[in-house]
Design a protein around this motif. Structure first.
Motif, short mmCIF file in Angstrom:
data_model
loop_
_atom_site.label_atom_id
_atom_site.label_comp_id
_atom_site.label_asym_id
_atom_site.label_seq_id
_atom_site.Cartn_x
_atom_site.Cartn_y
_atom_site.Cartn_z
N PRO A 134 17.43 -11.54 38.82
CA PRO A 134 17.99 -11.94 37.36
C PRO A 134 17.55 -10.85 36.42
CG PRO A 134 16.61 -13.45 38.46
CD PRO A 134 16.46 -12.05 39.20
N TYR A 135 18.76 -10.68 35.46
CA TYR A 135 18.48 -9.92 34.18
C TYR A 135 17.15 -10.02 33.51
CZ TYR A 135 23.28 -8.20 35.66
OH TYR A 135 24.46 -7.77 36.12
N PRO A 136 16.95 -11.19 32.96
CA PRO A 136 15.77 -11.49 32.22
C PRO A 136 14.43 -10.95 32.83
CG PRO A 136 16.94 -13.43 32.49
CD PRO A 136 17.47 -12.62 33.36
N ILE A 137 14.32 -10.67 34.22
CA ILE A 137 13.08 -10.28 34.88
C ILE A 137 12.88 -8.83 34.57
CG2 ILE A 137 13.77 -9.86 37.29
CD1 ILE A 137 11.43 -11.91 37.72
N HIS A 162 0.25 -15.60 32.61
CA HIS A 162 0.08 -14.84 33.73
C HIS A 162 -1.67 -14.76 34.10
CE1 HIS A 162 -0.02 -10.54 35.74
NE2 HIS A 162 -0.93 -11.48 36.14
N GLN A 163 -2.29 -14.60 33.03
CA GLN A 163 -3.76 -14.77 33.11
C GLN A 163 -4.35 -15.97 33.74
OE1 GLN A 163 -5.45 -13.16 29.41
NE2 GLN A 163 -6.22 -11.36 30.70
N PHE A 173 6.21 -19.36 24.76
CA PHE A 173 6.72 -18.82 26.05
C PHE A 173 7.76 -17.66 25.80
CE2 PHE A 173 4.64 -22.47 28.31
CZ PHE A 173 4.21 -21.86 29.34
N ALA A 174 8.51 -18.10 24.90
CA ALA A 174 9.38 -17.08 24.61
C ALA A 174 9.21 -15.87 24.19
CB ALA A 174 10.57 -17.85 23.59
N ASP A 175 8.06 -15.80 23.16
CA ASP A 175 7.80 -14.72 22.36
C ASP A 175 6.83 -14.00 23.25
OD1 ASP A 175 9.06 -15.63 20.12
OD2 ASP A 175 7.26 -15.90 19.21
N ARG A 176 5.91 -14.63 23.90
CA ARG A 176 5.04 -13.87 24.86
C ARG A 176 5.45 -13.45 26.30
NH1 ARG A 176 2.78 -13.88 20.99
NH2 ARG A 176 0.68 -15.19 20.39
N CYS A 177 6.48 -13.94 26.58
CA CYS A 177 7.33 -13.53 27.78
C CYS A 177 8.39 -12.48 27.51
CB CYS A 177 7.73 -14.84 28.91
SG CYS A 177 6.50 -15.61 29.34
N GLY A 178 8.52 -12.43 26.60
CA GLY A 178 9.81 -11.35 26.10
C GLY A 178 11.24 -11.68 26.72
N HIS A 179 11.52 -13.21 26.74
CA HIS A 179 12.78 -13.45 27.27
C HIS A 179 14.10 -12.92 26.66
CE1 HIS A 179 10.78 -17.51 28.54
NE2 HIS A 179 10.59 -16.68 29.39
N LEU A 180 14.10 -12.58 25.49
CA LEU A 180 15.10 -11.67 24.86
C LEU A 180 14.69 -10.33 24.63
CD1 LEU A 180 16.03 -14.39 22.04
CD2 LEU A 180 17.07 -14.15 24.49
N SER A 181 15.31 -9.51 25.51
CA SER A 181 14.88 -8.01 25.73
C SER A 181 15.40 -7.17 24.46
CB SER A 181 15.14 -7.49 27.14
OG SER A 181 14.60 -6.38 27.25
N ASN A 182 15.06 -6.06 24.55
CA ASN A 182 15.43 -5.24 23.57
C ASN A 182 15.83 -3.80 24.18
OD1 ASN A 182 14.91 -2.79 21.43
ND2 ASN A 182 14.87 -4.75 20.36
N HIS A 195 9.29 -17.44 37.94
CA HIS A 195 10.18 -18.13 37.14
C HIS A 195 9.94 -18.28 35.48
CE1 HIS A 195 12.94 -18.72 40.38
NE2 HIS A 195 12.00 -19.49 41.16
N VAL A 196 8.78 -18.00 35.23
CA VAL A 196 8.35 -18.01 33.91
C VAL A 196 9.27 -16.64 33.10
CG1 VAL A 196 6.66 -16.90 32.19
CG2 VAL A 196 6.22 -18.90 33.70
N TYR A 197 9.75 -15.74 34.07
CA TYR A 197 10.30 -14.43 33.55
C TYR A 197 11.77 -14.59 33.99
CZ TYR A 197 5.78 -12.55 31.95
OH TYR A 197 4.56 -12.32 31.72
N SER A 198 12.14 -15.07 35.04
CA SER A 198 13.30 -15.14 35.57
C SER A 198 14.34 -15.96 34.51
CB SER A 198 13.44 -15.85 37.07
OG SER A 198 13.54 -17.23 36.69
N CYS A 199 13.96 -16.86 34.12
CA CYS A 199 14.69 -17.80 32.96
C CYS A 199 15.71 -18.57 33.78
CB CYS A 199 15.27 -16.95 31.68
SG CYS A 199 14.28 -15.98 30.84
N GLN A 200 15.45 -18.71 34.97
CA GLN A 200 16.39 -19.64 35.73
C GLN A 200 16.05 -20.97 35.54
OE1 GLN A 200 16.45 -18.49 40.01
NE2 GLN A 200 16.71 -20.46 40.64
N PHE A 201 15.22 -21.74 34.85
CA PHE A 201 14.88 -22.90 34.62
C PHE A 201 14.63 -23.13 33.28
CE2 PHE A 201 13.44 -22.42 39.28
CZ PHE A 201 14.36 -23.31 39.89
#
Length: 572
Positions: free
Chosen positions: A52-55, A447-448, A397-406, A477-483
């Protein structure tokens, strides 16, 4: 939405692609969809690889290989998968690179995979979005059933009191909403002390909050002091049924999760830590958990050592030690033991906070509750715990996992030759690992937490209904953004965007395939054995280990087996 994203695909299919994954070199066809990169092997016995692209974390387009003439893309993923895909034509490589970049660097949460994902076949379980009901969960603990010292407040019903707090939370019965209004002005983001956990054994509590707004002028709040005093006086007398509770020497704690220097340093920003002259009947301890930037750097170093990028694919044990990852886990588990001992043995209350109360606080509170309450070690209870302490109480979650990449995570080095390319790659990687210029909000906080849970499962293998595979899938799945479960930063954002009506819940996935995630060693009777601690766990922070499976490594590659041979010999 999908129609717009199709326009971002410069190329949808590339044949005769070479894929390198670890020591494997395979050939096949590369497919690009609007949400996944798919590698289909020529060998029908091999499973397709879906990414998945978000990962995707970083992509480097490297110069053509001198040996094969192919044009490689080097891809690092947030689940620690590393692959190199190489194409015969430079134009194809560029089109694939451009397409991945555009489809990974989306601009809104609604463009993520979860909003297009439709499980096939449909999940058999359906109640995931309602797995956590605050009233039901606090009643289970005893709030307003066996214990009437607490009440629900709806002061935050429209999220204007504290935008990052849940709509409904629990405070002492004797504290009015008027007092809360004043107290909220003294805590960062108005994240006032609120009940997280009421202990079944003695009605001692864990509460959580953000830091007080003390500042250089040593400001104080009578209402904040009254609120904490009411919390610390809320449990039943230490004598029950004429029998003294073991260890009932109340030593209530304020736990500041930060290093002392960090806490004091926040005075310059108008915040800081409690002046204990103003808080009676308790003491304060510092746990010294480092900040999000230190943790991000530590994970990057551990990941590099695990993946052996500069060690011929072999684990770099010295690099592992220098990452200090186990040191950070050790501090978290030592802090957990301090909280568990205070609540269960000393019959005392604990208030936990860090700066804003959504990172280190969430870690310490949730790990402590896992140790204190057998319910949270069940399949359902673990989901409820995550929903309560992480999702409802506002972990970002959105900020810490960086769901919107750069786009800065994508670097094209295809026109750089020889040693210059190697040096440029190293320079770029150093920038990634330090991350000084982009996404300073990202950090492996959740993750920790999962890593600490893994340590508990390893040390107490019969006490958990879920297995290691569930933890690994949660991380993925925290990073896959599938859910839709982990897509936003707080409850208010979820109410606004309503992912429950547009996306699937990860809990429906786990409950539909529960047989894959159940621990065969689980013995619920162990959690009921009063002689054996009454279901309370005291982890040994000295016996922590690297989580090998998360990095697709074997234990003997990363862990010194003789050192850890005694893990789990405590009460199971």
């Amino acid at each position: 939405m999908p129609e717009d994203r199709i326009d971002l695909l410069k190329i949808a299919k590339v044949e005769d692609v070479q894929l390198e994954k670890g020591q494997e070199v395979l050939t096949g066809t590369l497919h690009l969809t609007i949400h996944n990169l798919i590698f289909h092997h020529d060998d029908p016995s091999q499973e397709e690889l879906w990414i998945p692209y978000p990962i995707i974390h970083t992509v480097e387009r490297r110069p053509p290989s001198l040996q094969t003439g192919r044009h490689p893309l080097y891809i690092r993923c947030r689940d620690f998968l590393i692959v190199t895909i190489s194409m015969l034509k430079g134009g194809e490589a560029q089109d694939v690179y451009d397409s991945i970049q555009k489809l990974t660097c989306v601009t809104s949460t609604e463009q993520l995979y979860a909003y297009a994902y439709k499980p096939q076949p449909p999940f058999t379980a359906q109640g995931g979005w309602r797995i956590y009901d605050p009233t039901k969960e606090y009643e289970r603990m005893g709030v307003q059933t066996t214990n009437h010292q607490w009440r629900y407040t709806v002061i935050n019903r429209d999220y204007t009191y504290s935008p990052t707090y849940p709509r409904t939370f629990v405070v002492p019965q004797k504290i009015s909403d008027n007092v809360l209004n004043y107290a909220g002005k003294y805590r960062s983001k108005a994240r006032i002390p609120a009940l997280s956990y009421l202990h079944w054994h003695n009605m001692a509590t864990i509460t959580r909050s953000s830091q007080p707004l003390v500042g250089f002028k040593q400001a104080r709040s009578i209402q904040d002091e009254k609120l904490i005093e009411a919390i610390f006086e809320s449990n039943l007398p230490p004598s029950q049924d004429g029998k003294a509770v073991y260890g009932s020497t109340a030593a209530n704690l304020i736990v500041d999760a930060r290093p002392v220097a960090n806490a004091v340093g926040n005075l310059a920003r108008g915040a800081g830590t409690e002046n204990m002259e103003n808080y009676r009947g308790c003491k304060k301890v510092y746990i010294a958990v480092d900040n999000i930037h230190v943790m991000r750097d530590s994970l990057a170093k551990m990941s590099e050592a695990m993946q052996g990028a500069e060690n011929n694919g072999q684990v770099n044990r010295i690099g592992l030690q220098r990452s200090n990852w186990l040191k950070h886990l050790n501090i978290l588990l030592e802090g957990t033991c301090t909280i568990v001992r205070s609540v269960h043995v000393y019959n005392s209350h604990v208030l936990v906070h860090c700066s804003d109360g959504w990172d280190r606080t969430a870690q310490l509170v949730s790990i402590s509750e896992l140790c204190l309450d057998p319910y949270y070690r069940t399949f359902e209870g673990f989901m409820v715990l995550i929903e309560k302490e992480w999702i409802s109480f506002g972990h970002k979650f959105a900020d810490r996992c960086g769901h919107l990449s750069n786009e800065k995570y994508f670097v094209n080095l295809s026109h750089t030759g020889g040693n210059a390319a190697t040096n440029t790659i190293k320079d770029m990687q150093n920038k990634f690992y330090k991350s000084n210029y982009y996404q300073r909000e990202t950090s492996p906080v959740f993750h920790q937490f999962l890593d600490c849970v893994y340590q508990l499962v390893y040390q107490f293998p019969t006490r958990f209904e879920f297995n290691e595979r569930m933890l690994i899938e949660l991380h993925y799945h925290v990073y896959s953004c599938q859910f839709g479960t982990f897509l936003f930063n707080c409850e208010r954002e979820r109410v606004t965007h309503q992912p429950e009506s547009k996306t699937s819940s990860i809990w429906d996935y786990f409950n539909s395939y529960k047989e894959n995630f159940v621990n065969p060693l689980f013995d619920p009777k162990k959690n009921e054995d009063i002689v054996d601690g009454g279901g309370v766990l005291f982890p040994d922070a000295r016996k922590i280990r690297y989580w090998a499976q998360l990095f697709n490594r074997n234990d003997d590659e990363v862990n010194e087996m003789p050192v850890y041979a005694t893990v789990g010999n405590g009460p199971l």
